[in-house]
Write an enzyme that holds these catalytic residues in place. Structure first.
Site, PDB file in Angstrom:
ATOM      1  NE  ARG A  35      86.123  69.087  69.418  1.00  0.00           N
ATOM      2  CZ  ARG A  35      85.441  69.471  68.363  1.00  0.00           C
ATOM      3  NH1 ARG A  35      85.716  70.608  67.773  1.00  0.00           N
ATOM      4  NH2 ARG A  35      84.469  68.722  67.882  1.00  0.00           N
ATOM      5  CE  LYS A 230      67.954  65.020  57.141  1.00  0.00           C
ATOM      6  NZ  LYS A 230      68.977  65.450  56.181  1.00  0.00           N
ATOM      7  N   GLY A 386      77.576  64.320  68.994  1.00  0.00           N
ATOM      8  CA  GLY A 386      77.411  65.711  69.418  1.00  0.00           C
ATOM      9  C   GLY A 386      76.229  66.002  70.322  1.00  0.00           C
ATOM     10  N   GLY A 409      81.795  62.583  64.965  1.00  0.00           N
ATOM     11  CA  GLY A 409      81.827  61.873  63.687  1.00  0.00           C
ATOM     12  C   GLY A 409      82.681  60.621  63.748  1.00  0.00           C
TER      13      GLY A 409
HETATM   14  P1  AMP Z   1      71.193  64.240  65.027  1.00  0.00           P
HETATM   15  O1  AMP Z   1      72.203  65.325  64.722  1.00  0.00           O
HETATM   16  O2  AMP Z   1      70.733  63.487  63.855  1.00  0.00           O
HETATM   17  O3  AMP Z   1      71.605  63.384  66.182  1.00  0.00           O
HETATM   18  O4  AMP Z   1      69.886  65.031  65.477  1.00  0.00           O
HETATM   19  C1  AMP Z   1      69.833  65.881  66.568  1.00  0.00           C
HETATM   20  C2  AMP Z   1      68.696  66.831  66.357  1.00  0.00           C
HETATM   21  O5  AMP Z   1      67.502  66.097  66.206  1.00  0.00           O
HETATM   22  C3  AMP Z   1      68.493  67.757  67.537  1.00  0.00           C
HETATM   23  O6  AMP Z   1      68.761  69.066  67.134  1.00  0.00           O
HETATM   24  C4  AMP Z   1      67.022  67.567  67.894  1.00  0.00           C
HETATM   25  O7  AMP Z   1      66.359  68.776  68.127  1.00  0.00           O
HETATM   26  C5  AMP Z   1      66.450  66.902  66.648  1.00  0.00           C
HETATM   27  N1  AMP Z   1      65.253  66.107  66.963  1.00  0.00           N
HETATM   28  C6  AMP Z   1      65.139  65.143  67.877  1.00  0.00           C
HETATM   29  N2  AMP Z   1      63.899  64.655  67.903  1.00  0.00           N
HETATM   30  C7  AMP Z   1      63.206  65.331  66.978  1.00  0.00           C
HETATM   31  C8  AMP Z   1      61.846  65.292  66.532  1.00  0.00           C
HETATM   32  N3  AMP Z   1      60.978  64.433  67.080  1.00  0.00           N
HETATM   33  N4  AMP Z   1      61.472  66.130  65.549  1.00  0.00           N
HETATM   34  C9  AMP Z   1      62.375  66.981  65.017  1.00  0.00           C
HETATM   35  N5  AMP Z   1      63.661  67.091  65.380  1.00  0.00           N
HETATM   36  C10 AMP Z   1      64.074  66.260  66.362  1.00  0.00           C
END
Ligand code: AMP
Length: 428
Positions: A35, A230, A386, A409
């Site tokens: 940054r 999620k 991120g 974000g």
């Molecule tokens: P996000 O912050 O929602 O973009 O999620 C990123 C996180 O999702 C990372 O730390 C990944 O390890 C996790 N992730 C990705 N695929 C999976 C999966 N199939 N099961 C559990 N965690 C996951």
């Protein structure tokens, strides 16, 4: 809107909102200076024009006013080093300066290869800060203390914004990472400067330009790759992209909620039970709009959430009990690669699997490679958010995509279709 590149900063005191919210270890050493480096071109241009620079930022989340742990003074030596890295031909060591009388041998104010002085003031408003700002000479830099030592910053307090505004003659916003916040220094402050004296910095300009290229000027076919843990975090972005994309590729943990919603068997894979109907709704809407949603045909499955778990492959909609999908499988990699290769605009947010564990990073790596290949053939690709940014950096593809966004974000909210206060304050 005033163009930063065309503006002549000679004899101006440019008050720049930067995003210096960098991670520090327990010895106050910066563990990732991305940054800070991102702000250097903006600072350099102003200094080269013969202006001076006042930098303001937040660092961390201080709760109750000033705290040594969150002081921006820890950043001064490194900032000085960054600003002098190319220009410092004198070989002088960097360090914390305080404003003082200029001596005969003092390089302050000398052009081109002169040492850039970086001063620090332990407040961001008030008499001390005003004095330090006013005593700046062309070519000098002043870093203010953490904005969030004042609660008024996050509240978007107008009086506080007015006090900050007094420090500079021109306002430059170069903090894309906080553009989604209507804080005093990111948005409210802009109204204290006339239109021709408020502008984006170079970083902010390129972030906005790249984001607009994807959201408003996308060449078709336009593929959006959405991954991560999620669905609930990505609903708004998917909904907005349904209005714009040709293809939406869904990977990562969120894919299994879609699988289950369609009657699939997903074992212990991540699933948001309360989002099943919504997932079906998104699939239906996509069909109505002619947007192709791609879910991973197969998955790398594991018997536990562990780097040393046993692993195997299964169709994503038929995962045995006791197993969970932690990455997209080989067929899914090929399926997604084909879509990416035929696209002219690509947006990528979120990993395809648990890429932090070696066994489950192949899918994310494969997508990074496909995006790089499509870019080499002329597609415009933007990686934002991120974890996908961490992944392209980790796998060595950061310089093989068109743009890697610094604002997690903020970029997400932009792609959700929201108006970002930091952008609106300058564009209005
Ligand atoms: P996000 O912050 O929602 O973009 O999620 C990123 C996180 O999702 C990372 O730390 C990944 O390890 C996790 N992730 C990705 N695929 C999976 C999966 N199939 N099961 C559990 N965690 C996951």
């Amino acid at each position: 809107m005033t163009s930063f590149s065309q503006y002549n900063f000679a004899n101006q005191r440019a008050l720049i909102r930067v995003d210096f919210n960098v991670p520090l270890n327990d010895k106050y050493e910066i563990t990732d200076d991305t940054r800070m480096r991102a702000a250097v071109p903006t600072i350099r241009k102003i200094l080269a024009d013969g202006g001076s620079v006042i930098l303001m930022s937040h660092l961390g989340r201080p709760k109750d006013g000033p705290a040594d742990k969150y002081s921006l003074k820890h950043l001064v030596p490194h900032l000085k080093e960054l600003l002098n890295r190319v220009r410092n031909l004198t070989g002088r060591p960097g360090g914390v300066d305080s404003p003082g009388p200029q001596t005969a041998n003092d390089p302050r104010g000398k052009p081109a290869d002169a040492l850039v002085n970086v001063f620090f003031v332990d407040d961001c408003i008030g008499e001390k800060a005003e004095q330090a700002a006013q005593s700046l000479k062309p070519g000098q830099v002043l870093l203010l203390e953490n904005l969030r030592f004042y609660k008024e910053e996050e509240k978007g307090d107008k009086t506080f914004a007015g006090k900050l505004a007094k420090l500079g003659t021109v306002y430059v916003n170069d903090a894309f990472g906080t553009a989604h916040r209507a804080h005093a220094s990111t948005a409210v402050i802009a109204e204290f400067f006339p239109k021709d004296k408020r502008m984006f910095g170079l970083l902010m300009e390129s972030e906005v330009k790249s984001a607009e290229k994807v959201l408003h000027q996308a060449k078709k076919p336009f593929a959006a790759i959405i991954g991560g843990a999620k669905v609930s975090d990505k609903i708004l972005i998917i909904e907005n992209l349904l209005e714009r994309a040709t293809d939406i590729i869904i990977g990562g943990g969120m894919a299994y909620t879609f699988m289950k919603a369609q009657g699939g068997k997903i074992g212990n894979s991540l699933c948001e039970e309360d989002r099943l109907e919504m997932a079906l709704g998104l699939l239906k809407k996509a069909e109505e709009k002619g947007v192709c949603i791609h879910l991973p045909s197969d998955s790398i499955i594991a018997d536990k959430f562990d780097a040393a778990a046993n692993d195997s492959t299964a169709p994503s909609n038929n995962i045995p009990d006791g197993w969970m999908g932690l990455d997209i499988g080989e067929n899914a990699c090929e399926q997604f690669t084909n879509v990416i290769h035929r696209s002219k605009t690509i947006l990528w947010n979120g990993p395809m699997g648990v890429f932090e564990m070696a066994k489950f990073q192949r899918g994310t790596k494969c997508i990074a490679k496909a995006v790089a290949e499509a870019t080499a053939k002329g597609a415009f690709s933007l990686v934002g958010g991120g974890d996908s940014v961490a992944a392209v950096n980790q796998f060595g593809y950061a310089d093989k995509v068109s743009y890697v966004s610094t604002g997690g974000g903020a970029m997400l909210e932009y792609f959700e279709g929201k108006t970002l206060p930091g952008i609106a304050a300058i564009q209005d």
